[in-house]
Design a protein around this motif. Structure first.
Motif, mmCIF file in Angstrom:
data_model
loop_
_atom_site.group_PDB
_atom_site.id
_atom_site.type_symbol
_atom_site.label_atom_id
_atom_site.label_comp_id
_atom_site.label_asym_id
_atom_site.label_seq_id
_atom_site.Cartn_x
_atom_site.Cartn_y
_atom_site.Cartn_z
ATOM 1 N N UNK A 190 4.682 -1.818 6.501
ATOM 2 C CA UNK A 190 5.484 -0.691 6.029
ATOM 3 C C UNK A 190 6.599 -1.258 5.155
ATOM 4 N N UNK A 191 6.229 -1.633 3.942
ATOM 5 C CA UNK A 191 7.137 -2.346 3.036
ATOM 6 C C UNK A 191 7.599 -1.416 1.913
ATOM 7 N N UNK A 192 8.675 -0.699 2.184
ATOM 8 C CA UNK A 192 9.224 0.269 1.234
ATOM 9 C C UNK A 192 10.451 -0.335 0.563
ATOM 10 N N UNK A 193 10.406 -0.580 -0.753
ATOM 11 C CA UNK A 193 11.556 -1.178 -1.435
ATOM 12 C C UNK A 193 12.619 -0.131 -1.771
ATOM 13 N N UNK A 194 13.881 -0.549 -1.917
ATOM 14 C CA UNK A 194 14.905 0.374 -2.391
ATOM 15 C C UNK A 194 14.738 0.589 -3.904
ATOM 16 N N UNK A 195 15.345 1.636 -4.453
ATOM 17 C CA UNK A 195 16.126 2.673 -3.766
ATOM 18 C C UNK A 195 15.207 3.701 -3.106
ATOM 19 N N UNK A 196 15.670 4.272 -2.025
ATOM 20 C CA UNK A 196 14.871 5.238 -1.291
ATOM 21 C C UNK A 196 15.091 6.638 -1.856
ATOM 22 N N UNK A 197 13.994 7.316 -2.170
ATOM 23 C CA UNK A 197 14.048 8.689 -2.658
ATOM 24 C C UNK A 197 13.108 9.552 -1.824
ATOM 25 N N UNK A 198 13.267 10.860 -1.944
ATOM 26 C CA UNK A 198 12.366 11.769 -1.240
ATOM 27 C C UNK A 198 10.938 11.581 -1.726
ATOM 28 N N UNK A 199 10.781 11.298 -3.016
ATOM 29 C CA UNK A 199 9.449 11.064 -3.568
ATOM 30 C C UNK A 199 8.794 9.844 -2.921
ATOM 31 N N UNK B 146 13.236 -0.228 3.248
ATOM 32 C CA UNK B 146 14.184 0.856 2.977
ATOM 33 C C UNK B 146 13.915 2.069 3.855
ATOM 34 N N UNK B 147 12.707 2.195 4.356
ATOM 35 C CA UNK B 147 12.339 3.289 5.260
ATOM 36 C C UNK B 147 11.225 2.786 6.167
ATOM 37 N N UNK C 247 0.798 -1.220 0.000
ATOM 38 C CA UNK C 247 0.000 0.000 0.000
ATOM 39 C C UNK C 247 0.829 1.267 0.000
ATOM 40 N N UNK C 248 1.950 1.247 0.721
ATOM 41 C CA UNK C 248 2.571 2.518 1.090
ATOM 42 C C UNK C 248 3.519 3.099 0.051
ATOM 43 N N UNK C 249 4.112 2.271 -0.801
ATOM 44 C CA UNK C 249 5.118 2.804 -1.720
ATOM 45 C C UNK C 249 4.956 2.309 -3.150
ATOM 46 N N UNK C 250 3.949 1.496 -3.413
ATOM 47 C CA UNK C 250 3.769 0.944 -4.750
ATOM 48 C C UNK C 250 3.287 2.015 -5.720
ATOM 49 N N UNK C 251 3.407 1.716 -7.009
ATOM 50 C CA UNK C 251 2.997 2.649 -8.049
ATOM 51 C C UNK C 251 2.256 1.905 -9.154
ATOM 52 N N UNK C 252 1.536 2.668 -9.975
ATOM 53 C CA UNK C 252 0.917 2.113 -11.171
ATOM 54 C C UNK C 252 -0.100 1.029 -10.891
#
Length: 269
Positions: free
Chosen positions: A103-112, A144-145, A69-74
């Motif tokens: 809270x599953x945030x994959x790398x690479x980590x960006x500000x976006x 990653x975060x 949910x938290x960092x996926x796109x498209x």
């Protein structure tokens, strides 16, 4: 605190057998494994679930877990959010008050990515709140975060919603970068769910979910965690969550007996 057993500990056992055997071991509270419930509902109706709940007098208090949910796109994001809303509706139908969100945030980590995470958590809280439910954010040690308790607590605090809190999984707390002093971030208000397990003779860098064992059978420093829960008068669920393929071969009733005994020892010490 409410001793609770997670259905993922008996992944090979059918949904209804879990309920019958958990109740037979004196369990009163269950953490639902959502994919198991959804598989059961492919051939059964909600009335069948309610029948088993009435028969066993069990309460389904927590549902686990929703990822992506938290960092996926498209397209991946669209599919994850559609599944999440269906699961929220299912939880509402069965009066399951809390759903665990990874809270599953994959790398690479960006500000976006960080900004997307913050927006997503606000949306999670809104969707849960609209249904009168709560979402418990579970930090992941390999994320990653948001891979530690302190950061996860800060993320939840920034949203500032009564419908978003924390899920503390002792495994991720132990093997990741969290520190014992991070427990001070937990309060009776922001802590929605706790999951316990243990590890034996395993370096944290090499620890995997499949090595989880019953709390008290290993060498994880769980005592400070339990002490803090008592200090803040935490009165929610404390669940055993084990993704151990060897334990999946154990009959559900046998696991439930051992699990409830382990929880009683941990919570009474």
């Amino acid at each position: 605190m409410i001793p609770t057993l997670s259905q993922v500990c008996c992944l090979n056992s059918p949904f209804d057998r879990d309920l019958e055997d958990f109740a037979g071991a004196g369990c009163e509270s269950v953490e639902v494994w959502l994919t198991k419930l959804e598989t059961y509902l492919e051939k059964h109706a909600l009335k069948d679930v309610r029948y088993w709940l009435e028969k066993t007098r069990l309460t389904l208090r927590v549902a686990s877990f929703q990822g992506g949910l938290v960092a996926s796109q498209g397209e991946a994001r669209r599919e994850a959010w559609e599944l999440f809303t269906r699961r929220l509706d299912l939880c509402r139908e069965l009066a399951i008050g809390t759903i665990v969100v990874a809270c599953d945030v994959p790398p690479p980590l960006t500000q976006q990515t960080i900004e997307r995470l913050q927006v997503s958590l606000t949306q999670v809280a809104q969707e849960a709140g609209q249904r009168g439910l709560r979402a418990a954010l579970e930090f992941q040690s390999d994320s990653a975060f948001g891979n530690n308790l302190q950061t996860a607590a800060a993320l939840v605090g920034e949203v500032g919603s009564p419908h978003l809190g924390l899920c503390l999984d002792a495994f991720h707390w132990h093997v990741g970068p969290s520190k014992t002093e991070d427990l001070s971030c937990l309060t009776a208000e922001n802590l929605f769910h706790v999951q316990l397990c243990d590890l034996a003779d395993t370096p944290r860098e090499l620890a995997r979910d499949g090595q989880r064992i019953l709390p008290g059978d290993g060498d994880m420093p769980l005592a400070p965690l339990i002490e803090h829960l008592k200090r803040i008068n935490y009165d929610g669920c404390v669940s055993i969550e084990l993704m151990n393929p060897q334990l999946w071969q154990v009959p559900a009733l046998q696991f439930a007996d051992a699990g409830m005994a382990a929880l009683r020892r941990m919570l009474e010490q």
